[in-house]
Design an enzyme around this catalytic site. Structure first.
Site, PDB file in Angstrom:
ATOM      1  CG  ASP A 126      15.743 -34.349 -22.400  1.00 48.90           C
ATOM      2  OD1 ASP A 126      15.579 -34.844 -21.276  1.00 48.90           O
ATOM      3  OD2 ASP A 126      16.668 -33.550 -22.657  1.00 48.90           O
ATOM      4  N   GLY A 162      15.728 -41.431 -15.101  1.00 47.92           N
ATOM      5  CA  GLY A 162      15.315 -42.343 -14.028  1.00 47.92           C
ATOM      6  C   GLY A 162      14.057 -41.877 -13.304  1.00 47.92           C
ATOM      7  CG  ASP A 183      21.405 -33.144 -17.331  1.00 44.03           C
ATOM      8  OD1 ASP A 183      20.685 -34.155 -17.467  1.00 44.03           O
ATOM      9  OD2 ASP A 183      21.191 -32.081 -17.929  1.00 44.03           O
TER      10      ASP A 183
HETATM   11  C1  GLA Z   1      18.335 -32.474 -20.334  1.00 44.93           C
HETATM   12  C2  GLA Z   1      19.156 -33.718 -20.655  1.00 44.93           C
HETATM   13  C3  GLA Z   1      20.545 -33.308 -21.095  1.00 44.93           C
HETATM   14  C4  GLA Z   1      20.471 -32.392 -22.308  1.00 44.93           C
HETATM   15  C5  GLA Z   1      19.591 -31.179 -21.987  1.00 44.93           C
HETATM   16  C6  GLA Z   1      19.285 -30.345 -23.226  1.00 44.93           C
HETATM   17  O1  GLA Z   1      18.817 -31.814 -19.217  1.00 44.93           O
HETATM   18  O2  GLA Z   1      19.202 -34.555 -19.525  1.00 44.93           O
HETATM   19  O3  GLA Z   1      21.322 -34.454 -21.384  1.00 44.93           O
HETATM   20  O4  GLA Z   1      19.946 -33.096 -23.375  1.00 44.93           O
HETATM   21  O5  GLA Z   1      18.329 -31.584 -21.443  1.00 44.93           O
HETATM   22  O6  GLA Z   1      18.456 -29.259 -22.960  1.00 44.93           O
END
Ligand code: GLA
Length: 372
Positions: A126, A162, A183
């Site tokens: 992440d 991205g 997300d």
């Molecule tokens: C980000 C990612 C998600 C998930 C959360 C977890 O928002 O984009 O897919 O992994 O963190 O905290």
């Protein structure tokens, strides 16, 4: 590690958020086998954020939360492997994960080695709490190099949404997939936005660094961590077909232990999965831009066929069409096209050199096309 097709699996985040534990992972592995998911190619079972203790141990190593994982992470990985499946874990390129747990910045080698010892096969990486002074590409290259030296094949799934023009540098980091979107949520508006967002980056996916449109919401039916109203069955079908056509990883987000038959049928559509997993690894392209609601996509396939998709993401019924000529089959070549529709199986020869279809709102038609 080199990959020729997008990974397929399950990630806990959409349904369970931070409430992950070993029982969920082990039961999901069982369900993969019992519900036919393994058989059609789903293989990675992936833990997301919130799996570790809040502190590293005295050697700087991450430690699994003993309440969520009382037998430790290796035990869970071994169980997943015993089912012929693969095991994935999560960390982050910044100083803390998105949910505020210890993260891998400046611990890349230690963490990659720990994951290798546990038997991890996939790392979702992440982008939260990024140090301001450090560029994204540098952070991902550090982990890419660490994974390359950890003694185990670990698929590197970058998740920088991205941001910072990820598509321009991601292939220099060793990442096998890269999240190109914010997300996903379990709502039609989110699915539509993510599909349309791909238009400008269609040429940034393909072999060994697939463009990840985020986890699937098919079958969530407005339950769980990502629920925002849910989608209709038609919308879930369009969502799945788009992820297949656009060569995205297929990472299931619903609770597969309790999925209904309709969900299982969508997620195990072998013909659509074949399009997604085609070994040519070709990039998908748009034949001709329509408008902000309609998309017409082509994906060349390894046996000479191509997949063709008409998507109506708008709220009105609409007519869409293309011609054999637009598909690079001019009349003077003496060839025609045979189409097989992939949600119903209907086979038809193209008549009048035109493929035309009336599409309901939020629906799609996907065909495998052979030159005959
Ligand atoms: C980000 C990612 C998600 C998930 C959360 C977890 O928002 O984009 O897919 O992994 O963190 O905290």
């Amino acid at each position: 590690m080199i990959i020729n097709k997008p990974p397929m699996g399950f990630n806990v985040w959409n349904t369970f958020g931070g409430n992950v534990n070993e029982k969920i992972i082990m039961e999901t592995a069982d369900a993969f086998v019992e519900r036919g998911l393994k058989e059609v190619g789903y293989e990675y079972i992936i833990i997301d954020d919130c799996w570790s203790k809040r502190q590293r141990d005295e050697n700087g190593r991450l430690v699994a939360d003993p309440e969520k994982f009382p037998h430790g992470m290796k035990f869970v990985a071994d169980y997943v492997h015993s089912k012929g499946l693969k095991f994935g874990i999560y960390s982050c390129a910044g100083t803390l994960t998105c949910a505020g747990y210890p993260s891998s910045f400046s611990f890349e080698y230690i963490d990659a080695s720990t994951f290798a010892e546990w038997g991890v096969d996939y790392l979702k990486y992440d982008y939260c709490h990024k140090p301001f002074s450090t560029r994204g590409e540098y952070l991902y290259r550090r982990m890419g190099l660490a994974l390359n030296n950890c003694g185990r094949d670990i698929l590197f799934a970058a998740c920088s949404w991205g941001a910072d023009d990820t598509h321009e540098w991601i292939r220099t980091t060793g990442a096998n997939t890269w999240r190109s979107t914010t997300d996903i949520t379990d709502s039609w508006i989110s699915v539509k936005d993510l599909i349309m967002s791909q238009r400008r980056i269609l040429n940034s996916g393909g072999k060994n660094c697939f463009n990840d449109m985020d986890m699937l919401v098919v079958g969530m039916n407005d339950k769980g961590n990502a629920s925002r109203g849910g989608c209709s069955v038609e919308e879930y079908k369009t969502h799945f077909a788009a992820w297949c056509m656009l060569q995205s990883p297929l990472i299931i987000g619903c609770d597969v232990r309790n999925m209904d038959e309709t969900t299982a049928k969508i997620l195990t559509n072998k013909e659509l999965i074949k399009i997604n997993q085609d070994e040519l690894g070709a990039q998908t392209y748009e034949i001709a831009p329509w408008d902000e609601n309609r998309l017409m996509l082509v994906r060349p396939l390894s046996n000479g066929d191509f997949a063709l998709g008409f998507f109506n993401l708008g709220d009105e019924k609409t007519d869409m069409w293309t011609t054999a000529d637009a598909l690079s089959i001019p009349e003077n070549c003496g060839k025609n096209i045979m189409t097989t529709e992939l949600y119903g199986g209907e086979r038809k020869k193209v008549v009048n050199r035109t493929i035309e279809e009336v599409l309901k709102p939020h629906s799609c038609k996907i065909w495998r096309c052979s030159i005959i």
